[in-house]
Design a protein around this motif. Sequence first.
Motif, PDB file in Angstrom:
ATOM      1  N   ASN A  14      27.320  30.608   6.863  1.00 19.43           N
ATOM      2  CA  ASN A  14      26.635  30.266   5.617  1.00 19.43           C
ATOM      3  C   ASN A  14      27.396  29.191   4.854  1.00 19.43           C
ATOM      4  O   ASN A  14      28.588  29.328   4.591  1.00 19.43           O
ATOM      5  CB  ASN A  14      26.482  31.504   4.736  1.00 19.43           C
ATOM      6  N   GLY A  15      26.699  28.108   4.533  1.00 19.83           N
ATOM      7  CA  GLY A  15      27.304  27.038   3.755  1.00 19.83           C
ATOM      8  C   GLY A  15      28.027  25.988   4.570  1.00 19.83           C
ATOM      9  O   GLY A  15      28.566  25.046   4.006  1.00 19.83           O
ATOM     10  N   TYR A  16      28.100  26.142   5.896  1.00 22.97           N
ATOM     11  CA  TYR A  16      28.794  25.181   6.732  1.00 22.97           C
ATOM     12  C   TYR A  16      27.803  24.457   7.630  1.00 22.97           C
ATOM     13  O   TYR A  16      26.838  25.045   8.115  1.00 22.97           O
ATOM     14  CB  TYR A  16      29.857  25.864   7.586  1.00 22.97           C
ATOM     15  N   VAL A  17      28.086  23.175   7.878  1.00 21.71           N
ATOM     16  CA  VAL A  17      27.235  22.368   8.739  1.00 21.71           C
ATOM     17  C   VAL A  17      28.102  21.645   9.756  1.00 21.71           C
ATOM     18  O   VAL A  17      29.310  21.490   9.568  1.00 21.71           O
ATOM     19  CB  VAL A  17      26.413  21.338   7.921  1.00 21.71           C
ATOM     20  N   ASP A  18      27.478  21.184  10.844  1.00 14.78           N
ATOM     21  CA  ASP A  18      28.206  20.391  11.824  1.00 14.78           C
ATOM     22  C   ASP A  18      28.168  18.920  11.426  1.00 14.78           C
ATOM     23  O   ASP A  18      27.725  18.570  10.332  1.00 14.78           O
ATOM     24  CB  ASP A  18      27.660  20.628  13.234  1.00 14.78           C
ATOM     25  N   TRP A  19      28.618  18.059  12.307  1.00 14.00           N
ATOM     26  CA  TRP A  19      28.718  16.644  11.961  1.00 14.00           C
ATOM     27  C   TRP A  19      27.357  15.966  11.828  1.00 14.00           C
ATOM     28  O   TRP A  19      27.259  14.866  11.285  1.00 14.00           O
ATOM     29  CB  TRP A  19      29.593  15.909  12.978  1.00 14.00           C
ATOM     30  N   ARG A  20      26.297  16.630  12.288  1.00  9.81           N
ATOM     31  CA  ARG A  20      24.940  16.092  12.124  1.00  9.81           C
ATOM     32  C   ARG A  20      24.194  16.771  10.986  1.00  9.81           C
ATOM     33  O   ARG A  20      22.990  16.652  10.879  1.00  9.81           O
ATOM     34  CB  ARG A  20      24.149  16.270  13.412  1.00  9.81           C
ATOM     35  N   ARG A  21      24.917  17.518  10.156  1.00 10.88           N
ATOM     36  CA  ARG A  21      24.370  18.219   8.988  1.00 10.88           C
ATOM     37  C   ARG A  21      23.406  19.337   9.369  1.00 10.88           C
ATOM     38  O   ARG A  21      22.542  19.713   8.601  1.00 10.88           O
ATOM     39  CB  ARG A  21      23.701  17.264   8.013  1.00 10.88           C
ATOM     40  N   ARG A  22      23.553  19.883  10.572  1.00  7.52           N
ATOM     41  CA  ARG A  22      22.789  21.063  10.986  1.00  7.52           C
ATOM     42  C   ARG A  22      23.628  22.292  10.703  1.00  7.52           C
ATOM     43  O   ARG A  22      24.858  22.212  10.689  1.00  7.52           O
ATOM     44  CB  ARG A  22      22.466  20.978  12.474  1.00  7.52           C
TER      45      ARG A  22
END
Length: 114
Positions: free
Chosen positions: A11-19
């Motif tokens: 929750n609240g975290y994304v990867d380098w592609r904002r997924r």
Amino acid sequence: MEVENQSSSWNGYVDWRRRPAVKGRHGGMVAASFVLVVEVLENLAFLANASNLVRYLSEDMHFSPSQSANSVTNFMGTSFLLALLGGFLSDAFFTTFVIYIASAAIEFLVRRRF
């Protein structure tokens, strides 16, 4: 379906592609190994520069070997302690940007004085 997606993502975290970051796919041992390798390489570079600085101080600046080694170890100790102090102040009281600006101002004042 939506409940499964929420439980399997950070929750609240994304990867380098904002997924959304997915548990089991992001982080874990691969990321920790990467951080460990980067830290080891950083320390190797820092120690290589320290040994070159000892050589420079003794040969080009004509310090005695003990005086040049003492100066370099004083520099290393000061840099490590100030990094801890800056990290604490940045996390506890100020933002990273404020600490960066304050550190740059102190460095500028010290360099100008000596």
